[in-house]
Design a protein around this motif. Structure first.
Motif, short mmCIF file in Angstrom:
data_model
loop_
_atom_site.label_atom_id
_atom_site.label_comp_id
_atom_site.label_asym_id
_atom_site.label_seq_id
_atom_site.Cartn_x
_atom_site.Cartn_y
_atom_site.Cartn_z
N LEU A 2 -29.12 -5.05 -4.58
CA LEU A 2 -28.60 -4.55 -5.85
C LEU A 2 -27.80 -5.63 -6.57
CD1 LEU A 2 -27.30 -1.21 -4.36
CD2 LEU A 2 -29.11 -1.39 -6.06
N GLU A 3 -27.77 -5.58 -7.87
CA GLU A 3 -26.91 -6.47 -8.66
C GLU A 3 -25.45 -6.15 -8.34
OE1 GLU A 3 -27.72 -8.87 -11.06
OE2 GLU A 3 -29.70 -8.65 -10.11
N MET A 4 -24.60 -7.18 -8.39
CA MET A 4 -23.18 -6.92 -8.20
C MET A 4 -22.68 -6.12 -9.41
SD MET A 4 -20.31 -9.65 -7.11
CE MET A 4 -21.13 -10.22 -5.63
N GLN A 5 -21.97 -5.03 -9.16
CA GLN A 5 -21.59 -4.15 -10.25
C GLN A 5 -20.14 -4.39 -10.66
OE1 GLN A 5 -22.65 0.00 -9.36
NE2 GLN A 5 -23.95 -0.83 -7.77
N ASP A 6 -19.88 -4.39 -11.96
CA ASP A 6 -18.52 -4.53 -12.42
C ASP A 6 -17.99 -3.22 -12.99
OD1 ASP A 6 -17.64 -7.04 -11.57
OD2 ASP A 6 -18.96 -7.97 -13.04
N CYS A 7 -18.74 -2.16 -12.81
CA CYS A 7 -18.27 -0.84 -13.17
C CYS A 7 -17.96 -0.11 -11.86
CB CYS A 7 -19.35 -0.07 -13.90
SG CYS A 7 -19.72 -0.78 -15.50
N PRO A 8 -17.06 0.87 -11.94
CA PRO A 8 -16.81 1.67 -10.73
C PRO A 8 -18.11 2.25 -10.19
CG PRO A 8 -15.21 2.18 -12.44
CD PRO A 8 -16.25 1.30 -13.08
N PHE A 9 -18.19 2.34 -8.87
CA PHE A 9 -19.40 2.92 -8.28
C PHE A 9 -19.04 3.68 -7.01
CE2 PHE A 9 -19.94 -0.15 -4.82
CZ PHE A 9 -19.30 -1.29 -5.30
N THR A 10 -19.88 4.57 -6.64
CA THR A 10 -19.70 5.28 -5.37
C THR A 10 -20.96 5.12 -4.55
OG1 THR A 10 -20.66 7.34 -6.15
CG2 THR A 10 -18.29 7.10 -6.47
N PHE A 11 -20.78 5.30 -3.25
CA PHE A 11 -21.92 5.39 -2.35
C PHE A 11 -21.44 6.18 -1.15
CE2 PHE A 11 -19.64 1.63 -1.01
CZ PHE A 11 -19.80 1.56 0.37
N SER A 12 -22.33 6.53 -0.26
CA SER A 12 -21.85 7.31 0.87
C SER A 12 -22.28 6.72 2.20
CB SER A 12 -22.29 8.77 0.76
OG SER A 12 -23.64 8.84 0.43
N VAL A 13 -21.44 7.01 3.18
CA VAL A 13 -21.72 6.62 4.56
C VAL A 13 -21.62 7.91 5.35
CG1 VAL A 13 -21.05 5.11 6.46
CG2 VAL A 13 -20.43 4.49 4.12
N SER A 14 -22.69 8.28 5.98
CA SER A 14 -22.69 9.53 6.71
C SER A 14 -21.64 9.50 7.82
CB SER A 14 -24.09 9.76 7.28
OG SER A 14 -24.01 10.23 8.58
N LEU A 15 -20.95 10.62 8.00
CA LEU A 15 -19.89 10.65 9.01
C LEU A 15 -20.46 10.58 10.42
CD1 LEU A 15 -17.34 13.11 7.43
CD2 LEU A 15 -17.22 10.63 7.58
N SER A 16 -21.75 10.80 10.56
CA SER A 16 -22.34 10.59 11.88
C SER A 16 -22.80 9.14 12.02
CB SER A 16 -23.50 11.54 12.12
OG SER A 16 -24.47 11.34 11.13
N GLY A 17 -22.36 8.30 11.06
CA GLY A 17 -22.59 6.87 11.19
C GLY A 17 -23.94 6.41 10.68
N GLY A 18 -24.05 5.11 10.56
CA GLY A 18 -25.34 4.54 10.19
C GLY A 18 -25.33 3.84 8.86
N ARG A 19 -26.54 3.62 8.34
CA ARG A 19 -26.77 2.82 7.16
C ARG A 19 -26.16 3.48 5.92
NH1 ARG A 19 -32.10 0.27 5.36
NH2 ARG A 19 -32.57 0.27 7.57
N PRO A 20 -25.35 2.75 5.14
CA PRO A 20 -24.82 3.33 3.90
C PRO A 20 -25.94 3.48 2.86
CG PRO A 20 -24.13 1.05 4.14
CD PRO A 20 -24.88 1.38 5.38
N THR A 21 -25.71 4.30 1.88
CA THR A 21 -26.75 4.53 0.87
C THR A 21 -26.86 3.36 -0.09
OG1 THR A 21 -25.17 5.70 -0.53
CG2 THR A 21 -26.52 7.04 0.96
N GLN A 22 -25.89 2.44 -0.07
CA GLN A 22 -25.93 1.26 -0.95
C GLN A 22 -25.37 0.05 -0.20
OE1 GLN A 22 -24.24 1.90 -4.86
NE2 GLN A 22 -23.49 -0.20 -4.92
N TYR A 23 -26.02 -1.10 -0.38
CA TYR A 23 -25.50 -2.34 0.20
C TYR A 23 -26.23 -3.51 -0.44
CZ TYR A 23 -29.65 -1.73 3.10
OH TYR A 23 -30.93 -1.53 3.52
N ASP A 24 -25.62 -4.70 -0.33
CA ASP A 24 -26.23 -5.91 -0.90
C ASP A 24 -26.93 -6.74 0.17
OD1 ASP A 24 -25.16 -5.48 -3.53
OD2 ASP A 24 -23.21 -6.01 -2.70
N HIS A 25 -26.31 -6.80 1.34
CA HIS A 25 -26.84 -7.60 2.44
C HIS A 25 -26.91 -6.78 3.71
CE1 HIS A 25 -25.80 -11.98 1.12
NE2 HIS A 25 -26.95 -11.57 0.65
N HIS A 26 -27.95 -7.00 4.47
CA HIS A 26 -28.01 -6.42 5.81
C HIS A 26 -28.11 -7.58 6.78
CE1 HIS A 26 -30.56 -4.17 9.02
NE2 HIS A 26 -29.27 -4.15 9.33
#
Ligand code: F6R
Ligand code: ZN
Length: 202
Positions: A2-26
């Motif tokens: 994803l492009e680096m964002q300069d506006c506020p943003f949200t994403f989620s990380v499941s409480l049972s752990g694992g891959r977030p719904t948004q990321y730039d690098h893995h």
């Protein structure tokens, strides 16, 4: 990516752990990237012979490397051992030593092994819901002492940088090993106090 964002943003990380719904690098770190880090070098070589297993992964939200920014993401240390030493991250000091970091444990069980350049050390438990504050000056390494993934959210200052060299040279002062089916903290025989050279054999 994803492009680096300069506006506020949200994403989620499941409480049972694992891959977030948004990321730039893995980032994935396999056993071969941990050469010299585990005390039992024979066990390391034997495990590597069975395949180059992924030991840990990081999903990063990248931010500009400046004070004021807060890079963050999710780290996942898989379960397992090299000999009797639990799977762990490489660990590092921040290059800008006077920078801290916050971790929030989402899943799994483990410990954070920490130390200062002066040789003070601390090992703190990590369980789901636990918040860990790593103060400025403390090197940090996550260790998975359980049998499921150890998943944590982390946040650190943008100008921190990372210094792996000191840890690569002699490891942390303390190792976390399985002893009588329990995690135990033991001395790292390679570690020497600040200013003292390593013996030839290392
Ligand atoms: C960032 C930080 C974590 C680690 C991650 C992987 O400052 O401490 O995001 O980078 O847990 O560990 P290392 O970087 O030691 O391979
Ligand atoms: Zn860090």
């Amino acid at each position: 990516m994803l492009e680096m964002q300069d506006c506020p943003f949200t994403f989620s990380v499941s409480l049972s752990g694992g891959r977030p719904t948004q990321y730039d690098h893995h980032i994935t770190r396999a056993l071969s990237a941990m050469h010299g880090q585990y005390a039992d070098q024979q066990a390391y070589a034997a495990l590597l012979d069975q395949g180059d297993k992924v030991i840990y992964e990081v999903y990063e939200i990248k931010r500009p490397e400046v004070a004021g920014e807060l890079p963050h993401g999710v780290s996942i240390v898989h379960p397992g051992k090299v000999g009797n030493e639990y799977f762990m991250t490489k660990g590092h000091f921040h290059a800008e030593l006077e920078t801290a970091e916050v971790y929030y444990c989402l899943q799994g069980t483990g410990v954070m092994v920490m130390e200062t350049p002066e040789g003070e050390w601390s090992v703190q438990d990590l369980r789901p819901g636990q918040v860990l504050y790593v103060p400025p000056r403390w090197a940090h390494r996550s260790v998975n002492t359980g049998d499921e993934d150890l998943v944590m959210l982390y946040v650190y200052p943008g100008h921190s940088g990372h210094n792996y060299a000191a840890i690569e040279r002699q490891g942390f002062r303390k190792l976390v090993v399985e002893h009588n089916s329990q995690p135990a903290i033991v001395d790292n025989p390679r570690w020497r106090p600040p200013g003292q050279d390593l013996p030839e054999s290392f």
